[in-house]
Design a protein around this motif. Sequence first.
Motif, PDB file in Angstrom:
ATOM      1  N   ILE A 160       0.840  -1.205   0.000  1.00  0.00           N
ATOM      2  CA  ILE A 160       0.000   0.000   0.000  1.00  0.00           C
ATOM      3  C   ILE A 160       0.875   1.256   0.000  1.00  0.00           C
ATOM      4  CG2 ILE A 160      -1.631   1.327   1.397  1.00  0.00           C
ATOM      5  CD1 ILE A 160      -2.860  -1.402   2.220  1.00  0.00           C
ATOM      6  N   ARG A 161       1.971   1.223   0.747  1.00  0.00           N
ATOM      7  CA  ARG A 161       2.867   2.389   0.784  1.00  0.00           C
ATOM      8  C   ARG A 161       3.444   2.686  -0.601  1.00  0.00           C
ATOM      9  NH1 ARG A 161       8.167   3.959   1.137  1.00  0.00           N
ATOM     10  NH2 ARG A 161       8.990   1.826   0.970  1.00  0.00           N
ATOM     11  N   LEU A 162       3.906   1.652  -1.281  1.00  0.00           N
ATOM     12  CA  LEU A 162       4.517   1.835  -2.597  1.00  0.00           C
ATOM     13  C   LEU A 162       3.463   2.062  -3.676  1.00  0.00           C
ATOM     14  CD1 LEU A 162       7.260  -0.926  -2.319  1.00  0.00           C
ATOM     15  CD2 LEU A 162       7.623   1.553  -2.244  1.00  0.00           C
ATOM     16  N   ASP A 163       2.293   1.460  -3.511  1.00  0.00           N
ATOM     17  CA  ASP A 163       1.124   1.660  -4.382  1.00  0.00           C
ATOM     18  C   ASP A 163       1.511   1.645  -5.863  1.00  0.00           C
ATOM     19  OD1 ASP A 163      -1.583   1.961  -4.860  1.00  0.00           O
ATOM     20  OD2 ASP A 163      -1.467   4.156  -4.896  1.00  0.00           O
ATOM     21  N   SER A 164       2.090   0.537  -6.282  1.00  0.00           N
ATOM     22  CA  SER A 164       2.562   0.386  -7.653  1.00  0.00           C
ATOM     23  C   SER A 164       1.737  -0.667  -8.391  1.00  0.00           C
ATOM     24  CB  SER A 164       4.032  -0.036  -7.653  1.00  0.00           C
ATOM     25  OG  SER A 164       4.436  -0.492  -8.930  1.00  0.00           O
ATOM     26  N   PRO A 165       1.516  -0.481  -9.691  1.00  0.00           N
ATOM     27  CA  PRO A 165       0.847  -1.530 -10.471  1.00  0.00           C
ATOM     28  C   PRO A 165       1.688  -2.792 -10.580  1.00  0.00           C
ATOM     29  CG  PRO A 165       1.659   0.217 -11.912  1.00  0.00           C
ATOM     30  CD  PRO A 165       1.820   0.711 -10.515  1.00  0.00           C
ATOM     31  N   TYR A 166       2.937  -2.720 -10.117  1.00  0.00           N
ATOM     32  CA  TYR A 166       3.826  -3.875 -10.204  1.00  0.00           C
ATOM     33  C   TYR A 166       3.990  -4.601  -8.870  1.00  0.00           C
ATOM     34  CZ  TYR A 166       4.693  -1.950 -14.750  1.00  0.00           C
ATOM     35  OH  TYR A 166       4.513  -1.472 -16.030  1.00  0.00           O
ATOM     36  N   ILE A 167       3.084  -4.305  -7.930  1.00  0.00           N
ATOM     37  CA  ILE A 167       3.049  -5.028  -6.660  1.00  0.00           C
ATOM     38  C   ILE A 167       1.595  -5.384  -6.362  1.00  0.00           C
ATOM     39  CG2 ILE A 167       3.566  -4.990  -4.191  1.00  0.00           C
ATOM     40  CD1 ILE A 167       5.665  -2.856  -4.767  1.00  0.00           C
ATOM     41  N   GLY A 168       1.340  -6.633  -5.985  1.00  0.00           N
ATOM     42  CA  GLY A 168      -0.033  -7.029  -5.711  1.00  0.00           C
ATOM     43  C   GLY A 168      -0.112  -8.294  -4.872  1.00  0.00           C
ATOM     44  N   ILE A 169      -1.280  -8.921  -4.936  1.00  0.00           N
ATOM     45  CA  ILE A 169      -1.520 -10.136  -4.157  1.00  0.00           C
ATOM     46  C   ILE A 169      -2.132 -11.215  -5.037  1.00  0.00           C
ATOM     47  CG2 ILE A 169      -1.778  -8.928  -1.959  1.00  0.00           C
ATOM     48  CD1 ILE A 169      -4.824  -9.307  -2.222  1.00  0.00           C
ATOM     49  N   VAL A 170      -1.926 -12.459  -4.589  1.00  0.00           N
ATOM     50  CA  VAL A 170      -2.587 -13.629  -5.174  1.00  0.00           C
ATOM     51  C   VAL A 170      -3.341 -14.315  -4.033  1.00  0.00           C
ATOM     52  CG1 VAL A 170      -2.305 -15.839  -6.357  1.00  0.00           C
ATOM     53  CG2 VAL A 170      -0.783 -13.931  -6.919  1.00  0.00           C
ATOM     54  N   PRO A 171      -4.625 -13.994  -3.837  1.00  0.00           N
ATOM     55  CA  PRO A 171      -5.379 -14.699  -2.798  1.00  0.00           C
ATOM     56  C   PRO A 171      -5.563 -16.170  -3.173  1.00  0.00           C
ATOM     57  CG  PRO A 171      -6.493 -12.673  -3.483  1.00  0.00           C
ATOM     58  CD  PRO A 171      -5.429 -12.956  -4.497  1.00  0.00           C
ATOM     59  N   ASP A 172      -5.644 -17.001  -2.149  1.00  0.00           N
ATOM     60  CA  ASP A 172      -5.863 -18.435  -2.332  1.00  0.00           C
ATOM     61  C   ASP A 172      -7.166 -18.801  -1.633  1.00  0.00           C
ATOM     62  OD1 ASP A 172      -3.979 -21.192  -2.810  1.00  0.00           O
ATOM     63  OD2 ASP A 172      -5.591 -21.372  -1.342  1.00  0.00           O
ATOM     64  N   THR A 173      -8.003 -19.599  -2.293  1.00  0.00           N
ATOM     65  CA  THR A 173      -9.320 -19.873  -1.717  1.00  0.00           C
ATOM     66  C   THR A 173      -9.275 -20.811  -0.515  1.00  0.00           C
ATOM     67  OG1 THR A 173      -9.684 -21.563  -3.415  1.00  0.00           O
ATOM     68  CG2 THR A 173     -10.668 -19.390  -3.795  1.00  0.00           C
ATOM     69  N   SER A 174      -8.086 -21.232  -0.078  1.00  0.00           N
ATOM     70  CA  SER A 174      -7.995 -21.899   1.222  1.00  0.00           C
ATOM     71  C   SER A 174      -8.427 -20.949   2.340  1.00  0.00           C
ATOM     72  CB  SER A 174      -6.573 -22.385   1.477  1.00  0.00           C
ATOM     73  OG  SER A 174      -5.634 -21.331   1.326  1.00  0.00           O
ATOM     74  N   LEU A 175      -8.535 -19.669   2.032  1.00  0.00           N
ATOM     75  CA  LEU A 175      -9.070 -18.683   2.978  1.00  0.00           C
ATOM     76  C   LEU A 175     -10.575 -18.810   3.159  1.00  0.00           C
ATOM     77  CD1 LEU A 175      -7.211 -15.525   1.604  1.00  0.00           C
ATOM     78  CD2 LEU A 175      -6.764 -16.574   3.831  1.00  0.00           C
ATOM     79  N   PHE A 176     -11.237 -19.482   2.203  1.00  0.00           N
ATOM     80  CA  PHE A 176     -12.701 -19.452   2.162  1.00  0.00           C
ATOM     81  C   PHE A 176     -13.303 -20.852   2.174  1.00  0.00           C
ATOM     82  CE2 PHE A 176     -11.019 -15.825  -0.393  1.00  0.00           C
ATOM     83  CZ  PHE A 176     -11.207 -14.845   0.577  1.00  0.00           C
TER      84      PHE A 176
END
Length: 336
Positions: A160-176
């Motif tokens: 969030i601090r860097l807020d770049s289009p080149y940083i993100g997440i890959v959620p995994d549905t083991s969360l759900f």
Amino acid sequence: MGIKSSVSLYSLQYQFLWGKMTLEDLFKYMKDLHVDGIELLPDQMLKGTPEPSEETYAMWHNLVNKYGLGLACDDIFLNTNLYKNRELTKRECIDLIKKEIIMAHRLGFKVIRLVSMVPAWILEPCLETAAKNDVALCIEVHGGLGFDVPKTEEFLKEMIRLDSPYIGIVPDTSLFCRRPPRVVSDYCRQVYGTNPEIIKYAEEVFASGTDFFALNVKNGGMDPKLKSLIKDPAKDMFFAQNLEGYENRPLSCMDPYVKYIKHFHFKLYEMTEEGTEYSIDYKEVLEYLHKHGYNGYVSTEYEGNRWVLPDHEIPEKEQVAAHQKLIQKLIKEIEG
């Protein structure tokens, strides 16, 4: 195009490992399943990574061009324990990630999945290389290793601090997971002789709308009732400890991070005869993604293969095919 289907070739790893299918066979099988794209673990299926030979690159691009599949995600690891006597230094870690970025670009991927717990401090030093190569660095947010885990939270704050289009997440549905995976329960019951009362209690906890990750956090350690049901550690502890990896979170936990979702792991533990995944409601997940305008890949990641009973065939191809049939059907229904 909106949400696109893909398959992590990790899902067919035993077909590849045992020589039943070559890399080209995997490409052909994906084409036959009408998937939009594939996800790759280069460490597993390409020689010489993160610096493969020109011959390996040529072979790869020949397959991509021949079968016309999209490239969903490049799964990498930060192998900090390459040496017996020490861990990699920060500089060595950064240099290694930069090599992975360059390889991903040359293979044609635009998204790298960083395995859970990769330290947040690698992001800023690698950001210039990521931008230059048009590759996004994305942490996997996985059940038991996701939200509310300090290292994951550090990564999210830095993202969030860097807020770049080149940083993100890959959620995994083991969360759900709405139910604990039945293949895990059956395996532990038959192979370890796990106390049936623990399995029954696990099902009750999930049915109540919570999970053992949440209970363990709340209690500052293993849930007291779960602990009381462990009669024989050799039989019961493996199942009890493993439960923390399956979370039962609301989808709204992703709300603050929707714009950072670059890829999505659709975990597959067990497809049922009815054509649904036993633990995860994929209709609710896809409806959430559609509502929030997600237009990336969702990737079958079969992990039921590790819970197949001894002397039984591992049904990787059958399970992946059934899961893709479900996912593609739901995408079509939801997105028209």
